[in-house]
Write an enzyme that holds these catalytic residues in place. Structure first.
Site, PDB file in Angstrom:
ATOM      1  N   SER A 220      78.060  44.107 -18.746  1.00  0.00           N
ATOM      2  CA  SER A 220      77.632  43.031 -19.635  1.00  0.00           C
ATOM      3  C   SER A 220      77.208  43.678 -20.933  1.00  0.00           C
ATOM      4  O   SER A 220      76.635  44.768 -20.920  1.00  0.00           O
ATOM      5  CB  SER A 220      76.424  42.283 -19.068  1.00  0.00           C
ATOM      6  OG  SER A 220      76.815  41.439 -18.031  1.00  0.00           O
TER       7      SER A 220
ATOM      8  N   ARG B  79      78.742  43.660  -3.587  1.00  0.00           N
ATOM      9  CA  ARG B  79      78.728  44.284  -4.915  1.00  0.00           C
ATOM     10  C   ARG B  79      77.327  44.553  -5.481  1.00  0.00           C
ATOM     11  O   ARG B  79      77.176  44.908  -6.641  1.00  0.00           O
ATOM     12  CB  ARG B  79      79.552  43.449  -5.903  1.00  0.00           C
ATOM     13  CG  ARG B  79      79.019  42.063  -6.125  1.00  0.00           C
ATOM     14  CD  ARG B  79      79.912  41.252  -7.057  1.00  0.00           C
ATOM     15  NE  ARG B  79      79.144  40.157  -7.626  1.00  0.00           N
ATOM     16  CZ  ARG B  79      78.743  39.099  -6.949  1.00  0.00           C
ATOM     17  NH1 ARG B  79      79.029  38.965  -5.675  1.00  0.00           N
ATOM     18  NH2 ARG B  79      78.033  38.151  -7.536  1.00  0.00           N
ATOM     19  N   HIS B  80      76.307  44.359  -4.655  1.00  0.00           N
ATOM     20  CA  HIS B  80      74.934  44.629  -5.106  1.00  0.00           C
ATOM     21  C   HIS B  80      74.242  45.657  -4.216  1.00  0.00           C
ATOM     22  O   HIS B  80      74.368  45.605  -3.000  1.00  0.00           O
ATOM     23  CB  HIS B  80      74.083  43.349  -5.062  1.00  0.00           C
ATOM     24  CG  HIS B  80      74.460  42.327  -6.082  1.00  0.00           C
ATOM     25  ND1 HIS B  80      75.290  41.273  -5.781  1.00  0.00           N
ATOM     26  CD2 HIS B  80      74.125  42.194  -7.396  1.00  0.00           C
ATOM     27  CE1 HIS B  80      75.454  40.528  -6.878  1.00  0.00           C
ATOM     28  NE2 HIS B  80      74.767  41.071  -7.865  1.00  0.00           N
TER      29      HIS B  80
ATOM     30  N   ARG C 267      66.745  46.898  -8.990  1.00  0.00           N
ATOM     31  CA  ARG C 267      66.835  45.438  -8.994  1.00  0.00           C
ATOM     32  C   ARG C 267      66.267  44.890  -7.688  1.00  0.00           C
ATOM     33  O   ARG C 267      66.826  45.146  -6.618  1.00  0.00           O
ATOM     34  CB  ARG C 267      68.294  44.995  -9.120  1.00  0.00           C
ATOM     35  CG  ARG C 267      68.967  45.390 -10.428  1.00  0.00           C
ATOM     36  CD  ARG C 267      68.769  44.355 -11.503  1.00  0.00           C
ATOM     37  NE  ARG C 267      69.129  44.863 -12.800  1.00  0.00           N
ATOM     38  CZ  ARG C 267      70.154  44.399 -13.528  1.00  0.00           C
ATOM     39  NH1 ARG C 267      70.918  43.445 -13.054  1.00  0.00           N
ATOM     40  NH2 ARG C 267      70.375  44.885 -14.730  1.00  0.00           N
TER      41      ARG C 267
ATOM     42  N   ARG D 296      80.339  50.118  -9.133  1.00  0.00           N
ATOM     43  CA  ARG D 296      81.367  49.071  -9.020  1.00  0.00           C
ATOM     44  C   ARG D 296      82.721  49.561  -9.522  1.00  0.00           C
ATOM     45  O   ARG D 296      83.758  49.121  -9.045  1.00  0.00           O
ATOM     46  CB  ARG D 296      80.941  47.819  -9.806  1.00  0.00           C
ATOM     47  CG  ARG D 296      79.872  47.025  -9.100  1.00  0.00           C
ATOM     48  CD  ARG D 296      79.610  45.709  -9.824  1.00  0.00           C
ATOM     49  NE  ARG D 296      78.435  45.057  -9.279  1.00  0.00           N
ATOM     50  CZ  ARG D 296      77.962  43.905  -9.720  1.00  0.00           C
ATOM     51  NH1 ARG D 296      78.558  43.277 -10.721  1.00  0.00           N
ATOM     52  NH2 ARG D 296      76.888  43.364  -9.167  1.00  0.00           N
TER      53      ARG D 296
ATOM     54  N   GLU E 239      66.560  42.243  -6.172  1.00  0.00           N
ATOM     55  CA  GLU E 239      67.284  41.011  -5.851  1.00  0.00           C
ATOM     56  C   GLU E 239      67.593  41.015  -4.363  1.00  0.00           C
ATOM     57  O   GLU E 239      68.170  41.974  -3.855  1.00  0.00           O
ATOM     58  CB  GLU E 239      68.593  40.963  -6.646  1.00  0.00           C
ATOM     59  CG  GLU E 239      68.386  40.983  -8.150  1.00  0.00           C
ATOM     60  CD  GLU E 239      69.619  41.477  -8.921  1.00  0.00           C
ATOM     61  OE1 GLU E 239      70.369  42.309  -8.376  1.00  0.00           O
ATOM     62  OE2 GLU E 239      69.788  41.030 -10.063  1.00  0.00           O
TER      63      GLU E 239
ATOM     64  N   GLU F 215      82.608  41.653 -12.167  1.00  0.00           N
ATOM     65  CA  GLU F 215      81.905  42.090 -13.372  1.00  0.00           C
ATOM     66  C   GLU F 215      81.513  43.555 -13.227  1.00  0.00           C
ATOM     67  O   GLU F 215      80.868  43.933 -12.257  1.00  0.00           O
ATOM     68  CB  GLU F 215      80.641  41.238 -13.553  1.00  0.00           C
ATOM     69  CG  GLU F 215      79.800  41.719 -14.726  1.00  0.00           C
ATOM     70  CD  GLU F 215      78.407  41.096 -14.762  1.00  0.00           C
ATOM     71  OE1 GLU F 215      78.239  39.934 -14.358  1.00  0.00           O
ATOM     72  OE2 GLU F 215      77.479  41.806 -15.204  1.00  0.00           O
TER      73      GLU F 215
END
Ligand code: ATP
Ligand code: MG
Length: 441
Positions: free
Chosen positions: A367, A226-227, A218, A415, A220, A364
């Site tokens: 998903s 949490r990333h 990712r 996570r 991001e 989370e």
């Protein structure tokens, strides 16, 4: 001398001479006696060198923490009696008869990893990652992680899921997102997969039920707890579902199997962190719109339309814990506007989708949802998102020749461990994490 045994096996050899290999974690000198705290992958034990062994002493005098050594010694019960009567390695000591140095550290050790509590900040912890992994409490994280991967795979297999591996180098940035890493691929550009979504659906159309444990990239630019930019996804996709409830039920079953297995086999690891095992309670399901109301009413928190930020997730986590006693909650029926184009719209209101997020202790962890399996409907949905169906030709082909109603999830492995142990950052649950700033070690 014969085969090496593990320290954990020494209780079976009391009164016998054995060979051990491992690291010295601590040296103590008491008058004429030298003691080493000695460990291997299984356990630790005390080595004692008696004054009547001049040859051994001459080798031992150089040995310090983190030396790798081979030892031949006599397994003896320690003078101290064990009340329970049960002999464990901890109550034994090894009287050293022969000693050899296999490898010696060069220079000063950066950190004393023999302490159970390291009290290091995250940067120091990660900068010295390789060495810090020798610490028992840190190693406990990865023992649990290994147990998680094992149990996820086992739980999927017993439910009829086939294990697959999908490509991580892609020709196009599918799903249209901006969070792809672009790479050079011979004389053209390629992208690193930020989800196995399309491939697991393709495999589903042949095998019905598939799962993957795979790397997810990712791009991001997150600076959160949490990333990370490279993580391991626990994905699954299943065909012939009646509704998204079938998907949630299967995921819940797998999660509870993981919880039970960690309870049965991970107690020592949990203990290091004072962590508790989640209670096995049916996971409550709350519609996202209801969750938004709960946030307003119970926490006076306004949301950005119908979406919940990380603070909101935390509050909902608290709410379900106090209301239902559950560490988990499914949030369902996300608006189509904030879900990918392949999400199945709800029959009664196509503004919503048959999708869910699973939260664990307020963050989370997964998903998922039901996917669109009808060719024409999918083309419409792609267009409605302002995307070009031409770009999705390979993906659309999955649905050209008959695909069953299906759905699945993407579950973040790190996570789960982070929240299970109460780690401050997800990076502590990644062996060698990659973040915006970090590509080493
Ligand atoms: P978030 O909203 O928390 O950024 P997401 O909705 O973008 O997550 P999904 O695409 O739904 O993430 O990915 C499925 C699961 O993978 C997530 O629920 C989470 O457990 C995990 N995950 C996603 N992104 C990351 C990341 N950058 N680092 C670690 N785990 C991640
Ligand atoms: Mg998500």
């Amino acid at each position: 001398m014969g085969k090496r045994i593990l320290i954990s096996e020494t209780p079976q050899y009391v009164g016998e001479v054995v060979k051990l290999s491992g690291w010295v974690s601590l040296r103590r000198d008491h008058g004429k006696l030298i003691f080493f705290e000695f460990c291997d992958r299984s356990e630790k034990v005390q080595l004692v060198i008696l004054p009547d062994k001049p040859e051994v002493i001459s080798i031992a005098k150089d040995i310090r923490s983190e030396y790798v050594i081979d030892v031949i010694g006599l397994v003896k019960e320690r003078p101290r009696k064990n009340e329970s009567g049960h002999i464990v390695a901890d109550n034994l000591e090894i009287e050293v008869m022969e000693l050899s140095i296999i490898s010696r550290p060069v220079g000063e050790l950066p950190i004393d990893v023999s302490q159970s509590e390291l009290h290091l900040n995250l940067e120091t912890l990660l900068n010295n990652r390789t060495f810090v992994l020798r610490n028992k409490k840190i190693r406990a994280i990865f023992s649990l992680y290994s147990l998680l991967l094992e149990t996820y795979a086992k739980a999927c297999r017993t439910r009829g899921f086939l294990e697959i591996k999908t490509p991580k180098i892609l020709s196009a940035a599918t799903e249209g997102g901006a969070n792809f890493f672009k790479i050079k691929y011979f004389d053209r550009e390629a992208y690193l997969a930020q989800s196995p979504q399309f491939y697991k659906q393709a495999a589903m159309s042949a095998f019905e039920r598939v799962f993957e444990i795979g790397t997810v990239f990712r791009a991001e630019p997150h600076f959160t707890t949490r990333h990370v930019n490279e993580y391991t996804g626990l994905d699954a996709e299943m065909g012939f579902i009646n509704s998204v409830d079938d998907v949630m039920m299967e995921l819940e079953g797998i999660i509870m199997e993981i919880v039970r297995e960690i309870d049965a086999r991970g107690k020592n690891e949990l203990e290091f962190y004072g962590a508790s095992i989640p209670k096995e309670i049916a996971i409550p399901k709350i519609r996202l719109s209801e969750a938004v109301e709960i946030l307003k009413k119970e926490y006076n928190k306004e949301t950005d339309g119908e979406d919940i930020d990380s603070e909101g997730e935390k509050m909902i986590g608290e709410y379900v814990l106090k209301t239902y006693g559950s560490d988990f909650v499914f949030l369902t029926h996300y608006p189509a506007a904030i879900r990918p184009f392949y999400s199945m719209p709800s029959k009664d209101n196509p503004e919503y989708t048959e999708t869910f997020d699973l939260l664990f202790r307020g963050i989370e962890i997964a998903s998922g949802g039901q996917r669109i399996h009808e060719y024409e409907m999918l083309i419409d949905s792609i267009r409605r998102k302002g995307l070009d169906p031409e770009q999705f030709k390979d993906y659309l082909d999955i649905f050209k020749y008959g695909a069953p109603p299906h759905g699945g999830w993407g579950l973040g492995s790190e996570r789960i461990i982070q929240k299970l142990l109460g780690l401050g950052s997800i990076k502590e649950a990644v062996l060698f994490p990659r973040d915006v700033k970090r590509l080493t070690p």
